[in-house]
Design an enzyme around this catalytic site. Structure first.
Site, PDB file in Angstrom:
ATOM      1  N   ASP A 109      96.835 -26.178 111.262  1.00  0.00           N
ATOM      2  CA  ASP A 109      96.702 -26.425 112.541  1.00  0.00           C
ATOM      3  C   ASP A 109      95.553 -25.947 112.821  1.00  0.00           C
ATOM      4  O   ASP A 109      95.372 -24.411 113.703  1.00  0.00           O
ATOM      5  CB  ASP A 109      97.908 -26.110 114.012  1.00  0.00           C
ATOM      6  CG  ASP A 109      97.749 -27.014 114.862  1.00  0.00           C
ATOM      7  OD1 ASP A 109      97.069 -27.844 115.360  1.00  0.00           O
ATOM      8  OD2 ASP A 109      99.136 -26.303 115.747  1.00  0.00           O
ATOM      9  N   ASP A 145      92.451 -32.170 114.654  1.00  0.00           N
ATOM     10  CA  ASP A 145      93.136 -30.428 114.580  1.00  0.00           C
ATOM     11  C   ASP A 145      94.600 -30.248 113.233  1.00  0.00           C
ATOM     12  O   ASP A 145      94.306 -28.772 113.543  1.00  0.00           O
ATOM     13  CB  ASP A 145      92.821 -29.758 115.915  1.00  0.00           C
ATOM     14  CG  ASP A 145      93.671 -30.528 116.714  1.00  0.00           C
ATOM     15  OD1 ASP A 145      94.537 -31.430 116.321  1.00  0.00           O
ATOM     16  OD2 ASP A 145      94.329 -30.117 117.301  1.00  0.00           O
ATOM     17  N   GLU A 146      94.981 -30.831 112.874  1.00  0.00           N
ATOM     18  CA  GLU A 146      96.241 -30.497 112.294  1.00  0.00           C
ATOM     19  C   GLU A 146      96.416 -31.720 110.819  1.00  0.00           C
ATOM     20  O   GLU A 146      96.459 -32.847 111.297  1.00  0.00           O
ATOM     21  CB  GLU A 146      97.010 -30.754 112.809  1.00  0.00           C
ATOM     22  CG  GLU A 146      98.003 -31.394 113.536  1.00  0.00           C
ATOM     23  CD  GLU A 146      99.406 -31.400 114.244  1.00  0.00           C
ATOM     24  OE1 GLU A 146      99.791 -30.689 114.262  1.00  0.00           O
ATOM     25  OE2 GLU A 146     100.031 -32.103 115.132  1.00  0.00           O
TER      26      GLU A 146
END
Length: 368
Positions: free
Chosen positions: A20, A113-114
């Site tokens: 993350d 983003d993860e």
């Protein structure tokens, strides 16, 4: 690993990593503009907008994503707003995805983003913890950004672990510690249990993982439907979901917040057109089609409603998508509060070209 009561066959212990990025959008802006470093930064529109992301300096004041920009400014008068640059975020996300691919093909992106990574069959003499360390180091080297990682034997615990030492942290939950970790976790911190469900659980005296574990599967199923079995399992540190590289996005959406509240229906219909075009462009790009159209309306007082219609077959094109959205909007538009935001979502997706591969998952803020 036991799956008692889950109705599923035992599965081998996996090595799952959840990566993350730390305050991703805001961190990219601080990286690219040295004047923003160390300052409270919000990515989003200052005029009648919402916060898409907040730096850690802003979070100290209670500024979080999805809150109105006006509220964010009241919480932190020194807050610096930056317009989002999604093309840049996507480019950086592709760099990060390429790093993941150096370690495993089993990558399930959740947003820009993860992502989950299954490295079980790609250890090559290393531990999953060591791989997570290497990935974080390489992300820093290539992008000058930091990432937090969680390592565990299933997706639920890996996700929970990545939140434990943010920012720029690494946390490991081994199989023997899974059940005890969950027992101490407040129910509101469980991934997948939102505020409404958490409130319902607290009404039944379920305030943490230990309370959840004391409930029978029958009790949870009776009160929370088919999710009850999942809750019963995760209370025991059990999650047999696989990392799915071919995970298909369930919906495609676009929305817009207006500078002034809309009060004219024909003007509002006109504002639906670019939203429908954007949604359809994504559908074309991902070779996917959907049967359900949903219109989101947020009024001037921030209250919102949604209206949906499902067809027996996929929507045929942008004109039909726009027409359906307009039909859904008309009955709910006349309201003295005015309309500050409109959105269109196409869901019930399926591949329009099965032979060419499954649709690629879009990033969370591809709907911006």
């Amino acid at each position: 690993m036991s799956t008692e009561g889950s109705g599923e066959a035992p599965v081998p212990i996996r090595r799952i990593i959840h990566i993350d990025m730390d305050a991703f959008y805001a961190s990219v802006e601080q990286r690219d503009n040295p004047e923003l470093r160390g300052k409270p930064v919000a990515v989003g529109g200052i005029e009648r907008g919402v916060v898409a992301a907040a730096s850690y300096e802003a979070r100290v004041f209670g500024v979080r994503s999805a809150i109105p920009s006006s509220r964010a400014l009241r919480l932190c008068p020194a807050l610096v707003f930056v317009r989002p640059r999604f093309d840049v975020y996507r480019s950086v996300s592709q760099q990060i995805r390429a790093i993941f691919a150096e370690y495993t093909p089993q990558i399930e992106p959740l947003s820009l983003d993860e992502a989950y990574l299954d490295v079980t069959d790609h250890l090559e003499g290393r531990t999953a913890t060591r791989i997570a360390q290497e990935i974080r180091a390489k992300i820093r080297e290539v992008t000058a950004l930091t990432a937090s990682a969680g390592v565990s034997y299933n997706k639920f615990l890996a996700k929970m672990a990545s939140d434990q030492r943010k920012p720029d942290g690494l946390f490991v939950i081994p199989p023997e510690a899974g059940a005890d970790f969950v027992a101490s976790l407040p129910i509101g911190k469980f991934h997948g249990i939102g505020p409404a469900t958490a409130a319902r659980m607290e009404e039944h005296g379920i305030r943490n993982g230990a309370d959840l574990r004391r409930q029978s599967q029958e009790f949870l199923t009776a009160r929370f439907g088919k999710s009850g079995t999942h809750y019963w399992n995760i209370a025991r540190g059990i999650d047999n979901r696989e990392v799915r590289p071919d995970r298909i996005r369930k919906s495609i959406g676009a929305e817009n917040t207006f500078m002034s509240d809309l009060r004219d229906l024909e003007l509002a219909r006109a504002e639906l057109r670019p939203l429908a075009d954007k949604v359809w462009a994504h559908a074309e790009k991902t070779k996917s089609r959907g049967k359900t159209v949903t219109v989101k309306v947020k009024y001037g007082d921030f209250r919102q409603i949604t209206r949906a219609k499902s067809l027996p077959r996929p929507v045929e094109g942008p004109a039909e998508l726009l027409a359906l959205a307009g039909d859904l909007l008309a009955p709910v538009f006349a309201d003295p509060r005015g309309v500050r935001l409109l959105g269109i979502t196409l869901s019930g997706l399926e591949s329009a070209a099965p032979d060419e591969g499954a649709p690629r998952q879009l990033g969370l803020f591809d709907q911006e």
